[in-house]
Design a protein around this motif. Structure first.
Motif, PDB file in Angstrom:
ATOM      1  N   ALA A  90       0.756  -1.322   0.026  1.00  0.00           N
ATOM      2  CA  ALA A  90      -0.021  -0.045   0.097  1.00  0.00           C
ATOM      3  C   ALA A  90       0.815   1.161   0.006  1.00  0.00           C
ATOM      4  N   TYR A  91       1.943   1.292   0.764  1.00  0.00           N
ATOM      5  CA  TYR A  91       2.697   2.514   0.962  1.00  0.00           C
ATOM      6  C   TYR A  91       3.578   2.532  -0.450  1.00  0.00           C
ATOM      7  N   GLY A  92       4.111   1.537  -1.118  1.00  0.00           N
ATOM      8  CA  GLY A  92       4.348   1.481  -2.387  1.00  0.00           C
ATOM      9  C   GLY A  92       3.792   2.352  -3.434  1.00  0.00           C
ATOM     10  N   VAL A  93       2.481   1.764  -3.562  1.00  0.00           N
ATOM     11  CA  VAL A  93       1.594   2.608  -4.432  1.00  0.00           C
ATOM     12  C   VAL A  93       1.551   4.051  -4.194  1.00  0.00           C
ATOM     13  N   THR A  94       1.404   4.273  -2.930  1.00  0.00           N
ATOM     14  CA  THR A  94       1.538   5.885  -2.497  1.00  0.00           C
ATOM     15  C   THR A  94       2.650   6.598  -3.191  1.00  0.00           C
ATOM     16  N   ILE A  95       3.984   5.924  -3.094  1.00  0.00           N
ATOM     17  CA  ILE A  95       4.939   6.645  -3.585  1.00  0.00           C
ATOM     18  C   ILE A  95       5.144   6.713  -5.220  1.00  0.00           C
ATOM     19  N   VAL A  96       4.537   5.467  -5.795  1.00  0.00           N
ATOM     20  CA  VAL A  96       4.332   6.000  -7.440  1.00  0.00           C
ATOM     21  C   VAL A  96       3.161   6.952  -7.692  1.00  0.00           C
ATOM     22  N   GLY A  97       2.160   7.010  -6.765  1.00  0.00           N
ATOM     23  CA  GLY A  97       1.190   7.989  -7.236  1.00  0.00           C
ATOM     24  C   GLY A  97       1.714   9.298  -6.972  1.00  0.00           C
ATOM     25  N   PHE A  98       2.535   9.720  -5.905  1.00  0.00           N
ATOM     26  CA  PHE A  98       3.251  11.052  -5.722  1.00  0.00           C
ATOM     27  C   PHE A  98       4.116  11.502  -6.867  1.00  0.00           C
ATOM     28  N   ALA A  99       5.017  10.492  -7.183  1.00  0.00           N
ATOM     29  CA  ALA A  99       5.999  10.531  -8.467  1.00  0.00           C
ATOM     30  C   ALA A  99       5.053  11.136  -9.723  1.00  0.00           C
ATOM     31  N   ALA A 100       3.904  10.606  -9.989  1.00  0.00           N
ATOM     32  CA  ALA A 100       3.119  10.961 -11.078  1.00  0.00           C
ATOM     33  C   ALA A 100       2.624  12.370 -10.843  1.00  0.00           C
ATOM     34  N   SER A 101       2.271  12.605  -9.620  1.00  0.00           N
ATOM     35  CA  SER A 101       1.833  13.839  -9.095  1.00  0.00           C
ATOM     36  C   SER A 101       2.760  14.873  -9.412  1.00  0.00           C
ATOM     37  N   VAL A 102       3.886  14.576  -9.026  1.00  0.00           N
ATOM     38  CA  VAL A 102       4.918  15.705  -9.417  1.00  0.00           C
ATOM     39  C   VAL A 102       5.382  15.981 -10.621  1.00  0.00           C
ATOM     40  N   LEU A 103       5.078  15.119 -11.639  1.00  0.00           N
ATOM     41  CA  LEU A 103       5.343  15.230 -13.165  1.00  0.00           C
ATOM     42  C   LEU A 103       4.168  16.350 -13.635  1.00  0.00           C
ATOM     43  N   LEU A 104       2.898  16.010 -13.082  1.00  0.00           N
ATOM     44  CA  LEU A 104       2.089  16.786 -13.549  1.00  0.00           C
ATOM     45  C   LEU A 104       1.945  18.295 -13.104  1.00  0.00           C
ATOM     46  N   CYS A 105       2.481  18.294 -11.752  1.00  0.00           N
ATOM     47  CA  CYS A 105       2.420  19.729 -11.149  1.00  0.00           C
ATOM     48  C   CYS A 105       3.563  20.469 -11.911  1.00  0.00           C
ATOM     49  N   ARG A 106       4.519  19.851 -12.474  1.00  0.00           N
ATOM     50  CA  ARG A 106       5.429  20.664 -13.092  1.00  0.00           C
ATOM     51  C   ARG A 106       5.097  21.218 -14.472  1.00  0.00           C
ATOM     52  N   ARG A 107       3.855  20.828 -14.928  1.00  0.00           N
ATOM     53  CA  ARG A 107       3.227  21.423 -16.201  1.00  0.00           C
ATOM     54  C   ARG A 107       2.379  22.434 -15.953  1.00  0.00           C
ATOM     55  N   LEU A 108       1.998  22.705 -14.664  1.00  0.00           N
ATOM     56  CA  LEU A 108       1.048  23.992 -14.093  1.00  0.00           C
ATOM     57  C   LEU A 108       1.883  25.291 -14.599  1.00  0.00           C
ATOM     58  N   SER A 109       0.929  26.450 -14.989  1.00  0.00           N
ATOM     59  CA  SER A 109       1.297  27.423 -15.220  1.00  0.00           C
ATOM     60  C   SER A 109       1.927  28.151 -14.075  1.00  0.00           C
ATOM     61  N   PRO A 110       2.938  28.952 -14.185  1.00  0.00           N
ATOM     62  CA  PRO A 110       3.496  29.999 -12.971  1.00  0.00           C
ATOM     63  C   PRO A 110       2.336  30.749 -12.276  1.00  0.00           C
ATOM     64  N   ALA A 111       2.215  30.838 -11.063  1.00  0.00           N
ATOM     65  CA  ALA A 111       0.938  31.447 -10.217  1.00  0.00           C
ATOM     66  C   ALA A 111       1.780  32.458  -9.498  1.00  0.00           C
ATOM     67  N   PRO A 112       2.494  33.519  -9.797  1.00  0.00           N
ATOM     68  CA  PRO A 112       3.004  34.436  -9.143  1.00  0.00           C
ATOM     69  C   PRO A 112       2.017  35.250  -8.171  1.00  0.00           C
ATOM     70  N   PRO A 113       2.843  35.830  -6.951  1.00  0.00           N
ATOM     71  CA  PRO A 113       1.983  36.809  -6.077  1.00  0.00           C
ATOM     72  C   PRO A 113       1.817  38.060  -6.828  1.00  0.00           C
ATOM     73  N   ALA A 114       0.731  38.844  -6.181  1.00  0.00           N
ATOM     74  CA  ALA A 114       0.787  40.132  -6.514  1.00  0.00           C
ATOM     75  C   ALA A 114       2.075  41.031  -6.451  1.00  0.00           C
ATOM     76  N   HIS A 115       2.220  41.905  -7.103  1.00  0.00           N
ATOM     77  CA  HIS A 115       3.712  42.653  -7.399  1.00  0.00           C
ATOM     78  C   HIS A 115       3.833  43.487  -5.928  1.00  0.00           C
TER      79      HIS A 115
END
Length: 434
Positions: free
Chosen positions: A183-208
């Motif tokens: 079960a913990y092994g599946v969790t690791i694989v899932g977070f690895a895939a999540s990191v790859l998807l998050c890298r594709r998000l557009s930047p979301a900088p704060p207000a100037h």
């Protein structure tokens, strides 16, 4: 289209946010992967503590261990979300959660797994979740148009339910037949895939002109929340509902008492099934204007269903009640998310999201402690049904104390209209028309 098909179509989830925003689509898929994989660990961790100790109080203590990190890092995470690129916060915390899952896997593979690392990881995961959730929640308010916030909340809840149904059901089987480590092994694989998807998000900088995270900034957000009775009502009702009626941590003992060990995974998944059914028929919620009524009605329904689940001794009736509870919780959650995203100014969105983390996370953590302690004192089923009754009573009292929540109308509320104008101006500026 025939009248019957038109009515059916009106019930289906509104896909407008999915069509309108690429980042929303990425976050939706990333969240589905994360919820599925983390649900595996969510089930395996308390089960492992139960196997090592045999104590309801030891399992419930996990909530106490998670509480302080969640409070501290949730508030700081809110200030951080207003001051830095929210995409970076999400990316780094996802990677950190994957590392914690690795620690759980290593410990589970030891000849004699240790107890203390489970509590350490629970605290660490709570800290990272506190940092991450304000960034996630405040990003949603930016990338989804004002009028689509309820639809976005419904789609996000639908995604969560899909992951949390499959995750707990599968986790119960995996742990029963293969042990905790897979079960913990599946969790690791899932977070690895999540990191790859998050890298594709557009930047979301704060207000100037955003300030650095500080206690003064956190206090500014708290003052704003305190000055808004509608917001206070959403926080207070959710806290009360989860504190009194969140018995998930004692489900292993409830399954034992009902002579239905096989049902444990179904108990964890039943609430999500109810939420999923409501999510699949949530199209009507996009037309609702009185979102405070959703908050109140959903929370009261949750409490009534939890009370019934503790009262009945038949496992199938218990599972049915838990499904109704999940539907009530989702309905209340749709109302809360819509009010938050439609009324809070962009410059305070991260800090208020930090307060929201406390409202919907601290309650379950304290609820775990309450349920575990009361189960050891009065019995498992008593701890469940009395908590449900207390939930309904507290919702009624809070409605009397904060009546503006019941009268909230998104078409006339000043904060909602102000936030809508702010978002429209930001969109025009981004398009170069201002």
């Amino acid at each position: 289209m025939s009248p019957a098909l038109a009515k059916l179509s009106a019930l289906l989830p509104d896909p407008a946010p999915w069509r309108a925003s690429r980042d929303f689509r990425l976050l939706w898929i990333q969240g589905l992967v994360t919820y599925f994989s983390s649900a595996m660990a969510m089930i395996a961790l308390p089960l492992q503590i139960k196997d090592l100790t045999g104590s309801p109080l030891a399992v419930g203590a996990m909530g106490a261990v998670e509480l302080v990190p969640l409070v501290v890092f949730g508030l700081y995470g809110g200030a951080l979300a207003d001051a830095v690129d929210r995409r970076k916060v999400i990316l780094l915390t996802e990677a950190g959660l994957g590392l914690f899952a690795g620690i759980l896997l290593v410990n589970a593979l030891l000849p004699d797994p240790m107890l203390w690392p489970l509590y350490v990881v629970a605290a660490g995961v709570s800290a990272l979740a506190g940092l991450q959730r304000p960034a996630l929640d405040s990003l949603l308010a930016r990338i989804v148009p004002h009028e689509h916030q309820t639809a976005a909340a419904a789609l996000n809840s639908l995604r969560w339910q899909m992951g949390s149904i499959a995750g707990p059901a599968l986790a119960g089987l995996v742990v029963a037949f293969a042990g905790h480590a897979p079960a913990y092994g599946v969790t690791i694989v899932g977070f690895a895939a999540s990191v790859l998807l998050c890298r594709r998000l557009s930047p979301a900088p704060p207000a100037h002109d955003a300030e650095k995270p500080s206690l003064r900034g956190i206090a500014e957000g708290a003052r704003y929340a305190w000055s808004r009775p509608v917001l206070l009502g959403t926080y207070a009702i959710d806290l009360a509902a989860m504190f009194f009626a969140f018995p998930n941590t004692i489900f292993p003992f409830l399954a034992d008492e009902l002579d239905a060990d096989w049902s444990l995974g179904l108990m964890y998944a039943a609430g999500s099934v109810g939420s999923l059914v409501l999510g699949l028929t949530s199209g009507w919620t996009s037309k609702v204007r009185r979102h405070g009524l959703l908050v109140v009605g959903g929370a009261a329904g949750w409490g009534l269903a939890i009370a019934a689940a503790g009262w009945f001794g038949n496992i199938w009736l218990v599972l049915l009640c838990l499904a109704f509870a999940g539907a009530g919780d989702m309905l209340s959650g749709l109302g809360r998310a819509t009010i938050w995203n439609q009324t809070i100014p962009e410059e305070l969105r991260g800090r208020l999201a930090g307060i929201e983390v406390l409202s919907y996370s601290v309650g379950p953590q304290l609820g775990q402690v309450r349920a575990g302690a009361m189960a050891g004192w009065t019995g498992t089923r008593s701890a469940v049904w009395t908590g449900g009754v207390a939930c309904v009573a507290s919702v009624g009292l809070l409605c009397l104390a904060l009546p503006k929540l019941l009268t909230y109308d998104s078409e006339t509320d000043e904060d909602s209209l102000r936030r809508k104008a702010q978002q429209e101006a930001a969109q025009k500026e981004a398009a170069g028309t201002v």
